[in-house]
Design a protein around this motif. Structure first.
Motif, mmCIF file in Angstrom:
data_model
loop_
_atom_site.group_PDB
_atom_site.id
_atom_site.type_symbol
_atom_site.label_atom_id
_atom_site.label_comp_id
_atom_site.label_asym_id
_atom_site.label_seq_id
_atom_site.Cartn_x
_atom_site.Cartn_y
_atom_site.Cartn_z
ATOM 1 N N ASN A 1 13.479 -3.756 2.954
ATOM 2 C CA ASN A 1 13.233 -4.161 1.577
ATOM 3 C C ASN A 1 12.355 -3.203 0.783
ATOM 4 O OD1 ASN A 1 14.546 -6.821 1.755
ATOM 5 N ND2 ASN A 1 12.894 -7.307 3.157
ATOM 6 N N LEU A 2 11.581 -2.381 1.464
ATOM 7 C CA LEU A 2 10.539 -1.593 0.827
ATOM 8 C C LEU A 2 11.120 -0.591 -0.164
ATOM 9 C CD1 LEU A 2 7.461 -1.600 1.133
ATOM 10 C CD2 LEU A 2 7.702 0.287 2.740
ATOM 11 N N MET A 3 10.601 -0.635 -1.389
ATOM 12 C CA MET A 3 11.042 0.290 -2.430
ATOM 13 C C MET A 3 9.898 1.110 -2.996
ATOM 14 S SD MET A 3 13.782 -1.881 -4.617
ATOM 15 C CE MET A 3 15.183 -2.638 -3.834
ATOM 16 N N GLU A 4 8.688 0.680 -2.759
ATOM 17 C CA GLU A 4 7.532 1.449 -3.224
ATOM 18 C C GLU A 4 6.481 1.438 -2.115
ATOM 19 O OE1 GLU A 4 3.900 1.075 -6.429
ATOM 20 O OE2 GLU A 4 5.904 0.495 -7.073
ATOM 21 N N PHE A 5 6.147 2.622 -1.630
ATOM 22 C CA PHE A 5 5.113 2.742 -0.604
ATOM 23 C C PHE A 5 4.152 3.839 -1.006
ATOM 24 C CE2 PHE A 5 3.788 4.605 3.629
ATOM 25 C CZ PHE A 5 2.780 3.689 3.809
ATOM 26 N N SER A 6 2.895 3.488 -1.139
ATOM 27 C CA SER A 6 1.886 4.466 -1.512
ATOM 28 C C SER A 6 0.669 4.292 -0.627
ATOM 29 C CB SER A 6 1.503 4.306 -2.986
ATOM 30 O OG SER A 6 0.596 5.319 -3.369
ATOM 31 N N ALA A 7 0.303 5.375 0.047
ATOM 32 C CA ALA A 7 -0.873 5.360 0.910
ATOM 33 C C ALA A 7 -1.703 6.608 0.659
ATOM 34 C CB ALA A 7 -0.468 5.273 2.378
ATOM 35 N N ALA A 8 -1.733 7.055 -0.576
ATOM 36 C CA ALA A 8 -2.464 8.274 -0.937
ATOM 37 C C ALA A 8 -3.966 8.032 -0.920
ATOM 38 C CB ALA A 8 -2.036 8.739 -2.324
ATOM 39 N N HIS A 9 -4.703 9.118 -0.877
ATOM 40 C CA HIS A 9 -6.166 9.089 -0.998
ATOM 41 C C HIS A 9 -6.829 8.177 0.038
ATOM 42 C CE1 HIS A 9 -6.473 11.352 -4.801
ATOM 43 N NE2 HIS A 9 -5.318 10.792 -5.079
ATOM 44 N N ASN A 10 -6.499 8.380 1.295
ATOM 45 C CA ASN A 10 -7.183 7.639 2.354
ATOM 46 C C ASN A 10 -8.018 8.595 3.198
ATOM 47 O OD1 ASN A 10 -6.567 4.573 2.775
ATOM 48 N ND2 ASN A 10 -4.718 5.478 1.925
ATOM 49 N N LEU A 11 -8.885 9.328 2.527
ATOM 50 C CA LEU A 11 -9.713 10.328 3.208
ATOM 51 C C LEU A 11 -11.197 10.120 2.963
ATOM 52 C CD1 LEU A 11 -7.652 13.588 2.677
ATOM 53 C CD2 LEU A 11 -8.306 12.606 4.856
#
Length: 201
Positions: free
Chosen positions: A84-94
């Motif tokens: 189902n996933l259409m938007e995945f954002s995992a930016a800026h995890n530092l």
């Protein structure tokens, strides 16, 4: 401020969660595990850490946005098999030295249905779809060739990582692509001439 209440896992009918721009900490290890109707989870700009839990792939998530937190470890392989996933954002995890490693960020050889739906429903919750954002992490290795099969990707954002190798011609097959950010990596070679046919880019 504080943590997401554990009692939220009892909200089995919950369909959308938006907790962005708070000072939430802790983890989501089992916070949403019983939320079998959850389609939208937005936790942007908090201080949530720990691993990205495997159970998220078992939820009917269409939008998963965990930008700007303290998540660590690898993105679960099972997440790539989400239908189902259409938007995945995992930016800026530092923050504070944390990172999302990505020996496991590739799409497995058994091609998943992730981002392969052609008909995109009209969500009132979020008007922008086809976002694949893993920028500002420490992704290693080449850009997966099979990203070129993700039909509905609109924004492909992989900047500020440690990606290497060449820009594969398969990315030019993303006919809905409007934004491609590969800046601040260790890529080599040229830009494939096939990108000249990407009329929306």
């Amino acid at each position: 401020m504080g943590q997401i209440p554990k009692e939220i896992c009892n909200a089995v009918a919950l369909a959308g969660v938006g907790l962005d721009n708070n000072l939430l900490s802790g983890s989501i290890e089992d916070t949403f595990v019983k939320c079998g109707n959850l389609t939208q989870l937005v936790l942007v700009r908090n201080q949530i850490g720990g691993m990205i839990p495997e159970y998220l792939s078992e939820l009917p998530l269409m939008i998963l946005d965990i930008d700007s937190n303290n998540f660590t470890g690898a993105i679960p392989k099972s997440l790539w098999n989400s239908t189902n996933l259409m938007e995945f954002s995992a930016a800026h995890n530092l923050k504070e030295g944390t990172l999302i490693t990505c020996g496991d960020w590739y799409i497995p050889s058994k091609l998943s249905k992730y981002f392969h739906q052609v008909n995109i429903p009209d969500f009132s919750f979020d008007q922008h779809h086809g976002i694949y954002d893993l920028s500002y992490n420490r992704l290693l290795g080449p850009i997966p060739v099979k990203l070129g099969s993700c039909l509905v990707v609109v924004d492909l954002l992989l900047g500020n990582n440690m990606l290497s190798g060449e820009i594969h011609v398969s990315l030019s097959r993303l006919m809905n692509l409007t934004t491609l950010d590969l800046s601040e990596n260790f890529l080599s070679g040229g830009v494939p001439p096939q990108f000249g046919c990407s009329v929306k880019l």
